[in-house]
Design an enzyme around this catalytic site. Structure first.
Site, PDB file in Angstrom:
ATOM      1  N   LYS A   1      -3.217   6.044  -3.649  1.00  0.00           N
ATOM      2  CA  LYS A   1      -4.262   7.105  -3.083  1.00  0.00           C
ATOM      3  C   LYS A   1      -4.487   8.179  -3.972  1.00  0.00           C
ATOM      4  O   LYS A   1      -3.473   8.331  -4.805  1.00  0.00           O
ATOM      5  CB  LYS A   1      -4.171   7.220  -1.754  1.00  0.00           C
ATOM      6  CG  LYS A   1      -4.060   5.832  -0.745  1.00  0.00           C
ATOM      7  CD  LYS A   1      -3.864   6.441   0.659  1.00  0.00           C
ATOM      8  CE  LYS A   1      -3.627   5.067   1.490  1.00  0.00           C
ATOM      9  NZ  LYS A   1      -2.478   4.465   1.132  1.00  0.00           N
TER      10      LYS A   1
ATOM     11  N   LEU B   1       2.381   0.998  20.529  1.00  0.00           N
ATOM     12  CA  LEU B   1       2.190  -0.308  21.017  1.00  0.00           C
ATOM     13  C   LEU B   1       3.450  -0.905  21.188  1.00  0.00           C
ATOM     14  O   LEU B   1       3.419  -2.165  21.936  1.00  0.00           O
ATOM     15  CB  LEU B   1       1.221  -1.154  20.217  1.00  0.00           C
ATOM     16  CG  LEU B   1       0.563  -2.545  20.719  1.00  0.00           C
ATOM     17  CD1 LEU B   1      -0.322  -2.014  21.902  1.00  0.00           C
ATOM     18  CD2 LEU B   1      -0.326  -3.122  19.648  1.00  0.00           C
TER      19      LEU B   1
ATOM     20  N   ASP C   1       0.822  -1.163   0.168  1.00  0.00           N
ATOM     21  CA  ASP C   1      -0.009  -0.121   0.096  1.00  0.00           C
ATOM     22  C   ASP C   1       0.775   1.017  -0.021  1.00  0.00           C
ATOM     23  O   ASP C   1       1.748   1.547   0.667  1.00  0.00           O
ATOM     24  CB  ASP C   1      -0.633   0.054   1.279  1.00  0.00           C
ATOM     25  CG  ASP C   1      -1.709   1.361   1.272  1.00  0.00           C
ATOM     26  OD1 ASP C   1      -2.673   1.552   0.598  1.00  0.00           O
ATOM     27  OD2 ASP C   1      -1.323   2.118   2.023  1.00  0.00           O
TER      28      ASP C   1
ATOM     29  N   SER D   1       0.747   4.105  15.461  1.00  0.00           N
ATOM     30  CA  SER D   1       1.954   5.063  15.153  1.00  0.00           C
ATOM     31  C   SER D   1       3.225   4.468  16.084  1.00  0.00           C
ATOM     32  O   SER D   1       4.062   5.092  16.098  1.00  0.00           O
ATOM     33  CB  SER D   1       1.723   6.274  15.758  1.00  0.00           C
ATOM     34  OG  SER D   1       0.460   7.164  14.788  1.00  0.00           O
ATOM     35  N   GLY D   2       3.236   3.191  16.202  1.00  0.00           N
ATOM     36  CA  GLY D   2       4.233   2.690  16.787  1.00  0.00           C
ATOM     37  C   GLY D   2       4.391   2.560  18.210  1.00  0.00           C
ATOM     38  O   GLY D   2       5.188   1.898  18.898  1.00  0.00           O
TER      39      GLY D   2
ATOM     40  N   TYR E   1       3.066  10.341   0.701  1.00  0.00           N
ATOM     41  CA  TYR E   1       3.948   9.818   1.716  1.00  0.00           C
ATOM     42  C   TYR E   1       5.505  10.334   1.002  1.00  0.00           C
ATOM     43  O   TYR E   1       5.785   9.710   0.137  1.00  0.00           O
ATOM     44  CB  TYR E   1       3.834   8.388   1.660  1.00  0.00           C
ATOM     45  CG  TYR E   1       2.901   7.777   2.051  1.00  0.00           C
ATOM     46  CD1 TYR E   1       1.940   8.257   3.186  1.00  0.00           C
ATOM     47  CD2 TYR E   1       2.504   6.433   1.741  1.00  0.00           C
ATOM     48  CE1 TYR E   1       0.589   7.796   3.625  1.00  0.00           C
ATOM     49  CE2 TYR E   1       1.332   5.917   2.260  1.00  0.00           C
ATOM     50  CZ  TYR E   1       0.372   6.562   3.252  1.00  0.00           C
ATOM     51  OH  TYR E   1      -0.592   5.798   3.734  1.00  0.00           O
TER      52      TYR E   1
ATOM     53  N   GLY F   1      -1.823   1.217  10.281  1.00  0.00           N
ATOM     54  CA  GLY F   1      -1.397   1.610  11.669  1.00  0.00           C
ATOM     55  C   GLY F   1      -1.688   0.767  12.553  1.00  0.00           C
ATOM     56  O   GLY F   1      -2.171   1.073  13.934  1.00  0.00           O
TER      57      GLY F   1
END
Length: 338
Positions: free
Chosen positions: A81, A245, A50, A242-243, A55, A238
């Protein structure tokens, strides 16, 4: 016209690759590291990638196009996208706020134009094909059509897309140019709204950060049932929030707040007692919902790919999930892995 394929029909596997980090998200990633990460994903068997023009102002698409060039095109699936067009013009970012000076501060300096009209949608896809070095994409998502990006103007932007991007993508799908289209957003409200329309008819949604172990209540109650009932599908972006976790400093693309740190610490304490990795907990929770077709964790280092793959295969005892539910750390109605 009847829908040609469901999202689960189109996607080759339940683990995909989220390319936002390839756009130099949060840091300046060396070219060789970015290309090696995509190579590692391919060698690990990942065949769904994706991307988005946003980006790094096209940088992620350029890198992915380079990394996948020479691979058999019929062996992998690409989603990208629309909603933003990348210009050749260089933008002076010295007076700007937001993603050009924050999340993608290290991306290309090209000017990004927000545009959800019909013609801009066609141009966006054409430009993406060039950057990705391919002659087609399978899935197109209308990007960031939500209040978190547009504030009080988001409904106005939604109407622009309804009369422009939605119709353009509906036609491209019916002509067989793409296999599916939908919304790629960080909020549930646009998905609710588009599902209320008689036409056009989306096939799929990319929902980032809203169906994760840390944040899933709204999506569970307001989106997932409708998606499942209509035979559509969701890609969860995600999945690690956003990291944060898995030990990162950010939640929702910003420094994590104390209350979220406490919630994560409680989950991790239970995971540690059962010998469960936080990646396994995050990925397997998201995939347990029948509406979810795939998860696409982002990665910018080759070693992360093997970690994600191992996390999906990790054996997680049912008692772990039951304890999370008993402690109020997951919604009691959330489907849990078998």
């Amino acid at each position: 016209m009847t829908r040609k394929a469901t999202l689960k029909d189109i996607l080759p596997s339940r683990l995909g690759f989220g390319a936002a980090p390839l756009g130099n998200m949060f840091r300046d990633i060396p070219e060789e590291e970015a290309l090696a990460t995509v190579k590692a994903a391919w060698e690990d068997g990942i065949r769904y990638y994706d991307n988005a023009p946003f980006y790094g102002a096209g940088l992620a698409e350029i890198r992915m196009g380079e990394a996948l060039s020479g691979r058999p095109r019929d062996e992998y699936v690409i989603s990208t996208k629309v909603g933003r067009v990348i210009l050749d013009e260089i933008e002076d970012t010295s007076a700007l706020d937001g993603d050009k000076t924050g999340v993608f501060a290290h991306g290309r300096p090209n000017k990004v134009v927000n545009d959800y009209t019909h013609d801009a949608t066609l141009r966006s896809i054409e430009d993406s094909l060039k950057r990705l070095k391919t002659d087609h994409i399978e899935i197109a998502f209308v990007h960031d059509l939500a209040q978190d990006f547009w504030g009080d103007q988001w409904l106005e932007k939604f109407e622009e897309a309804r009369n422009g991007a939605f119709k353009a993508l509906d036609r491209l799908r019916d002509e067989g140019v793409i296999k599916a289209w939908g919304l790629g957003v960080n909020r549930v409200e646009p998905i609710e709204l588009v599902l209320e329309l008689d036409e056009p008819n989306p096939d799929a949604f990319l929902l980032a950060g809203r169906y994760t172990l840390l944040d899933h209540d709204k999506a569970l109650q307001r989106v997932m049932p409708m998606v499942a009932e209509r035979g559509l599908g969701v890609v969860v972006g995600g999945p690690y929030s956003s990291g944060v976790l898995v030990g990162g400093p950010n939640f929702e693309y910003a420094p994590v707040k104390p209350e979220m740190k406490q919630k994560i610490a409680r989950i991790k304490a239970i995971a540690d007692r059962y010998g469960i990795s936080m990646k396994a907990a995050g990925l397997q929770f998201s995939l347990a919902n029948p509406a979810v077709a795939a998860v696409i964790p982002g990665a910018s280092q080759p070693s992360r790919i093997a970690e994600d793959s191992a996390a999906l295969k990790e054996k997680v005892p049912a008692d772990f999930w039951r304890e999370l539910r008993q402690e109020g750390l997951v919604n009691p109605a959330a489907p849990l892995p078998a």
